[in-house]
Design an enzyme around this catalytic site. Structure first.
Site, PDB file in Angstrom:
ATOM      1  CB  SER A   1      -0.926   0.002   1.221  1.00  0.00           C
ATOM      2  OG  SER A   1      -1.685  -1.169   1.259  1.00  0.00           O
TER       3      SER A   1
ATOM      4  CG  HIS B   1      -2.161   3.795   3.417  1.00  0.00           C
ATOM      5  ND1 HIS B   1      -3.504   3.543   3.520  1.00  0.00           N
ATOM      6  CD2 HIS B   1      -1.568   2.567   3.291  1.00  0.00           C
ATOM      7  CE1 HIS B   1      -3.731   2.249   3.445  1.00  0.00           C
ATOM      8  NE2 HIS B   1      -2.570   1.639   3.326  1.00  0.00           N
TER       9      HIS B   1
END
Length: 506
Positions: free
Chosen positions: A290, A341
């Site tokens: 991610s 993230h």
């Protein structure tokens, strides 16, 4: 049509394309109608040029209304709040009836947001071009004397060549490279997922730690490679499918824009940035691509920084919406590593600034991005290794201790848990695990004290009562041993070993 009108038509086309930066979007087959656009222009988003000898103003009015309908359709397709269009007629004659009232104000259809401002350029009166010059604040220079077909052809060639060159240049920016490393990373992460499933399961904590998940205690012990290996590990099939799908689309787009080698650098740097941010701000175990995938968002945002008009004219709105949804999703669903993230997003943005675009150099800007990236990474690493206590929580300490106990490294587990318990606010589970390690290394007095603390805090902790019973039995104190054995058996009557211990004591 006379050469005079042809010349003015293509002179205007060349003026808008070459001098004002408008892009050609449609040219009619007979080359009498040309549509241009420049969505970043402050007041005129589109221009329509029509070479036509006007006769009656009613025809002109109907044509303006059709033009407005087309403009409204384009506005809706692009999602614009407004669409001001400049509609220019190049004609030999003015309408024979009254027409001024039809073009005094911009025309706007009812319940629509596109507007059409109309100008009439009379070929015999070059002064009528002053209205165009007033809008765009730049003079329009015409050749003196009579125009020839060669003059017209030269202007047409200049305008069309410029338009084609601009379109080709923009298209090349999105097709510099072909996806290669995107597919390699997809293959690797699928293969690694299958390997993890074979080795104990991709959701098994021990397996994830063994094969490279981000785990702060081990990074603090010097396993630096864990800043990169989490990029190819995934926790569960859904996690793998979501990241693989995102990588397929975003990675391909970034690799096409920046090329293979730049994409490889951006992806790995973003993955490192995501893991580093997670290392600093999230003590829990984590894995997944991610962070690197958010780095692809960062690379596209850098594109928007350098080429804002092209960015918003092509992919900008969609990228911002998808990025916003992903960030909002991360902050509303528990268990998502938002630090990873955001760290990946920043890492991808900075890495792209370092490598910039293929065949283009901005040395000072690239140096600033390199310096900022180095300072940020060095600062975060220094903070992390100087403040290790802030990077651990009870969950990571207990996972680490359990792994050490499974490996029969009891002293290491005891030492780490003792340090954590001494910092205060440890749970009964942490005290119990510490007591187990202490029993294994022969520190029964310390283990007994910690077990008594456990049952004081949580009287229903049957395992603690059982271990206390064993310790008291070892100390030849049957009364206390019986008491705790009865407590354990009472709390867990179906536990066979509790019943056996009770019978043994009795």
């Amino acid at each position: 049509m006379a050469v005079q009108e042809d010349y003015l038509f293509w002179k205007l086309a060349d003026y808008f394309i070459s001098d004002q930066g408008y892009r050609m979007i449609q040219l009619s087959g007979d080359q009498d109608e040309l549509w241009l656009e420049k969505m970043e222009h402050r007041t005129i988003k589109a221009i329509r040029l029509l070479k036509y000898n006007l006769d009656w103003s009613n025809w002109m009015q109907r044509d303006i209304e059709v033009t407005a309908q087309k403009a409204e359709s384009v506005r809706k397709q692009l999602g614009k709040r407004e669409m001001p269009v400049l509609n220019i007629y190049v004609t030999k004659y003015l309408p024979v009836d009254d027409y001024e009232f039809r073009i005094t104000d911009p025309f706007m259809p009812e319940n629509a947001k596109a507007s059409v401002q109309t100008l009439i350029i009379e070929s015999g009166k070059p002064d009528s071009l002053s209205a165009v010059e007033a809008i765009f604040e730049k003079p329009l220079t015409l050749l003196s004397g009579n125009y020839t077909e060669m003059d017209v052809d030269a202007l047409k060639h200049a305008a069309l060549s410029k338009a084609v060159k601009t379109a080709k240049k923009e298209k090349e920016m999105f097709n510099f490279g072909k996806p290669f490393f995107t597919y390699i990373f997809i293959f690797i992460q699928v293969a690694v997922f299958l390997f993890l499933e074979a080795m104990g399961g991709s959701t098994d904590t021990s397996t994830l730690i063994k094969y490279g998940a981000k785990f702060n205690p081990l990074i603090l012990e010097g396993e630096w490679w864990r800043f990169l290996t989490p990029i190819v590990l995934h926790i569960g099939l859904l996690h793998l499918l979501m990241n693989t799908l995102a990588l397929f689309y975003l990675g391909s787009a970034v690799e096409r824009v920046y090329g293979n080698i730049r994409f490889l650098f951006i992806y790995l740097a973003a993955g490192f940035g995501g893991t580093l941010a997670s290392f600093i701000f999230s003590p829990t175990l984590s894995a997944g691509a991610s962070g690197a995938i958010f780095g692809c968002f960062g690379a596209l945002l850098y594109f928007g920084l350098i080429y804002p008009s092209l960015f918003f004219r092509t992919m900008g709105f969609n990228i911002l919406v998808v990025l916003g949804i992903n960030l909002a999703f991360g902050f509303t669903i528990p268990g998502i590593d938002n630090a990873g993230h955001i760290g990946g997003l920043i890492g991808g943005f900075l890495a792209t600034g370092i490598v910039h675009f293929p065949k283009k150099k901005r040395p000072m800007l690239q140096f600033l991005f390199l310096a900022a990236s180095f300072c940020l990474a060095a600062g975060l690493l220094k903070y992390g290794f100087n403040e290790p206590g802030r990077l651990l929580n009870e969950q990571t300490a207990m996972i680490m201790a359990q792994e050490q106990i499974n490996a029969e490294e009891y002293e290491q587990a005891r030492s780490m848990l003792a340090d954590f318990v001494n910092e205060g606010n440890a749970s009964p589970e942490a005290y119990f695990l510490l007591s187990y390690a202490e029993i294994k290394v022969g520190q029964l007095e310390e283990a007994k004290a910690h077990l008594l603390h456990v049952v004081k805090e949580e009287a229903s902790f049957h395992e603690a009562h059982y271990n206390l019973a064993l310790i008291y039995l070892d100390e030849e104190d049957p009364e206390k041993a019986r008491h705790h054995a009865e407590e354990a058996a009472g709390l867990k009557p179906d536990q066979e070993e509790y019943q056996k211990l009770l019978k043994q004591i009795e």
